[in-house]
Design an enzyme around this catalytic site. Structure first.
Site, PDB file in Angstrom:
ATOM      1  N   ASP A 455     -30.856 -27.952  58.982  1.00 27.05           N
ATOM      2  CA  ASP A 455     -32.041 -28.108  58.023  1.00 27.05           C
ATOM      3  C   ASP A 455     -33.156 -28.935  58.672  1.00 27.05           C
ATOM      4  O   ASP A 455     -33.855 -29.497  57.974  1.00 27.05           O
ATOM      5  CB  ASP A 455     -31.817 -28.233  56.599  1.00 27.05           C
ATOM      6  CG  ASP A 455     -32.788 -27.831  55.460  1.00 27.05           C
ATOM      7  OD1 ASP A 455     -33.428 -26.823  55.812  1.00 27.05           O
ATOM      8  OD2 ASP A 455     -33.170 -28.711  54.708  1.00 27.05           O
ATOM      9  N   ALA A 456     -33.430 -28.534  59.952  1.00 28.98           N
ATOM     10  CA  ALA A 456     -34.179 -29.472  60.582  1.00 28.98           C
ATOM     11  C   ALA A 456     -35.796 -29.340  59.977  1.00 28.98           C
ATOM     12  O   ALA A 456     -36.354 -30.157  59.796  1.00 28.98           O
ATOM     13  CB  ALA A 456     -34.314 -29.229  61.931  1.00 28.98           C
TER      14      ALA A 456
END
Length: 642
Positions: A455-456
């Site tokens: 989930d950058a």
């Protein structure tokens, strides 16, 4: 700056205000978790496990690497030796042990209502080939291994040897009644039972059916933890040697080697019966020499004996079932090939060399078509040497078991067992370049990454890693070569933000990436570390959980719930009644004084309208896993890394 993240996490864990430890005469004992109302393998947060102690060693070993100060590692080992390795007073009658008659056979039962289970003197058992060489090597008849569970605060009140005194920490046990006994169905009891509590025979006649009960002591080792202690000391020696300080931990290396020598009890069938096609309790013969050794790390080994020294007896057992998640190829490598850790006994080094190869074969045999590692194998089907299903796959004559040891929930459904094991495989690959380890990782790593989201785009707030797995099919019978197992499959069926599992996955990917040069593995690992940093709080790193409490107050219903045999009655130290109709909660009434209890009670009273409380928990092992993941990045990819 992951090295600074390690020190920040370390200081939070060691800060007395955080609540991870209790101090006893200057020594620290880690709790399972800061929070108290938590029910998983331990049934209370202020118990502790041998796993936690092995992680305590891990924390201090990395601290020694970063700072050059090895005294905290010495302190951690001293605490372990003082509190969770039984001493002479805890195991007083080992000298009466007869290796030619190690234990009386007791069949495991399919469900709790099969207990107490009878002792059966007519079933042949094998010979214990370790006892004599261990006693002559170390000059003692005692076992040097950790018991798996301590009541750190003496919450139950068993005290020393069940005498009810305020002696803390107290040796206790819970699981005793077969593969379907979940934690919700356990009856806690003292590891040393002098009949002060429970019924007229203490707690013994809840588990074994005998004609005459004697006051006794008994302990159970979790090989996963002792092997991790050896693994930690391998790394401690590597780092101390780099600093020119290996002499500072030489004494600890000797103790780790000794622990590894005794850990060989985990390599043997429960009753030292011959390995392979062992069907029929009375017909399967007892083993001679090492033909009762499967050379894997099984789920436990246990030892016990009488309290009465004037009428002394003692027993020892191994375990017939081995789970993939307990294997530790790096510990086997260290005990067989690293001079400072090679055991002193005549056959210890050779046994660990055999185990090293056997464990790698085991993981190859269990690798699914997708890459995940399936459950394990047993030499005793259903724990009673029963007849297995026709056509069941075999490994050295042992039978494939997709859920070895316990079935509620299925033991290999937790993704954590994947990363605990694969981290060790990745470390072995990093250290040695072993081709078998490389091949296993080359298939496992892409599968794990495929099901991981760092989930950058959102700073890691919504990262996820696999949680529950489902298995189908079976591996091909092992003939010495991995076939790809086209008929063995795994599916990821749920995901979580389990911070300990996340950190262990990151470590696995980093060690693999360092040796292989896999940039995707490294990027995923760093993304997971950054996601963990996004969830820092005042005492560590945690994410929200919503545990289920639905089985907290379930009495026995004929298939599950807390089972107490008809006519049996007794009391816990605080007066809670143990009798038919009792529940997990009713024999643990202290939980009603827990800060979380009002919310749990409101949910139990109205589950349709009042949801279970959402909590954040700080498990000791998970917090240390996080700290060491940060330190591992600095070790492998920091400014001074090779």
């Amino acid at each position: 700056s992951y090295d600074q993240a390690f020190l920040e996490q370390y200081e939070k864990i060691k800060d007395p205000a955080s609540g991870y430890f209790r101090e006893f005469n200057g020594l620290l004992v880690p709790y399972h978790s800061v929070e108290t109302m938590i029910v998983e393998a331990p049934d209370h947060g202020h118990q502790t496990t041998s796993e936690a102690f092995s992680y305590y060693l891990w924390l201090e070993a990395y601290y020694g690497r970063v700072t050059g100060d090895w005294k905290p590692l010495h302190d951690a080992w001293e605490s372990m030796e003082t509190f969770i390795i039984p001493g002479t007073k805890d195991q007083p009658t080992n000298s009466a042990y007869n290796p030619n008659s190690p234990a009386t056979y007791i069949p495991e039962q399919p469900n709790a209502d099969g207990y107490p289970s009878p002792l059966m003197n007519n079933v042949p058992v094998g010979q214990d080939p370790l006892a004599q060489e261990l006693s002559s090597t170390y000059g003692t008849n005692e076992i040097y291994g950790m018991h798996w569970l301590l009541d750190v605060d003496n919450v139950y009140g068993f005290g020393f040897c069940g005498d009810g005194t305020d002696d803390a920490p107290a040796y206790i046990n819970t699981y005793q009644r077969g593969a379907r006994e979940s934690v919700w169905e356990t009856i806690p009891h003292p590891s040393c039972d002098d009949f002060t509590h429970g019924g007229p025979n203490g707690y013994l006649d809840l588990f074994t059916d005998d004609q005459n009960y004697a006051k006794q002591w008994r302990y159970t080792n979790a090989p996963n933890a002792d092997a991790r202690a050896v693994q930690v000391m391998f790394w401690a020696h590597e780092w101390a040697k780099e600093q020119g300080k290996e002499n500072e931990i030489a004494g600890l290396m000797d103790k780790a080697s000794k622990m590894g020598d005794y850990l060989r009890y985990a390599m043997f069938d429960k009753y030292f019966k011959k390995i392979g096609n062992c069907v029929g309790a009375t017909s399967c013969p007892g083993g001679q020499g090492k033909d009762s050794a499967h050379y894997l790390l099984s789920w436990y080994y246990s030892w016990g004996g009488s309290l009465d020294t004037s009428s002394a007896w003692a027993w020892r057992i191994g375990s017939s079932s081995s789970h993939q998640g307990y294997q530790n190829v790096l510990a086997a490598y260290a005990l067989s090939q690293v001079p400072e850790l090679q055991p002193d006994s005549p056959t210890g080094v050779q046994d660990w060399a055999t185990s090293f190869d056997r464990q790698l074969e085991f993981l190859q045999w269990l690798q699914s078509a997708e890459g995940g590692i399936a459950g394990g194998a047993t030499n005793s089907w259903k724990g009673s040497y029963d007849t297995p299903p026709t056509g069941l796959s075999q490994f050295y004559g042992m039978y494939y078991d997709w859920q070895p040891v316990w079935n509620d929930p299925p033991s290999n459904n937790w993704f954590g067992f994947q990363v605990w094991n694969m981290e060790r495989v990745a470390q072995l690959y990093y250290v040695t370049g072993d081709a078998r380890a490389e091949a296993i990782l080359d298939k496992w790593v892409p599968w794990a990454i495929q099901h991981t989201d760092v989930d950058a785009d959102n700073g890691g707030q919504n990262f996820q890693v696999p949680s529950d797995l489902e298995w189908s099919g079976q591996p091909d019978t092992w003939t010495g070569t991995y076939t790809g197992n086209p008929n063995l499959h795994v599916q990821v069926v749920s995901y979580s933000q389990d911070v300990g599992v996340t950190a262990a996955l990151a470590k696995t990917l980093m060690y693999y990436a360092k040796r292989s040069g896999d940039t995707t593995a490294l990027a995923t690992a760093e993304g997971l570390l950054d996601a963990l940093l996004a969830h820092r709080d005042s005492i560590g790193i945690a994410t929200p959980e919503q545990p289920s409490w639905d089985r907290l107050d379930d009495p026995w219903d004929g298939s599950e719930g807390l089972y107490v045999p008809p006519g049996w009655s007794g009391t816990m130290p605080n007066g809670d009644r143990i009798e038919p109709g009792a529940t997990f909660l009713s024999i643990r009434s202290f939980y009603k004084n827990d800060p979380l209890w009002p919310q749990v009670e409101a949910h139990l009273n109205d589950p349709q309208n009042v949801p279970a409380p959402i909590v954040e928990r700080h498990r000791f092992w998970a917090q240390v896993e996080i700290a060491t993941a940060f330190a591992a990045h600095d070790e492998l990819f920091g400014a001074g890394a090779p």
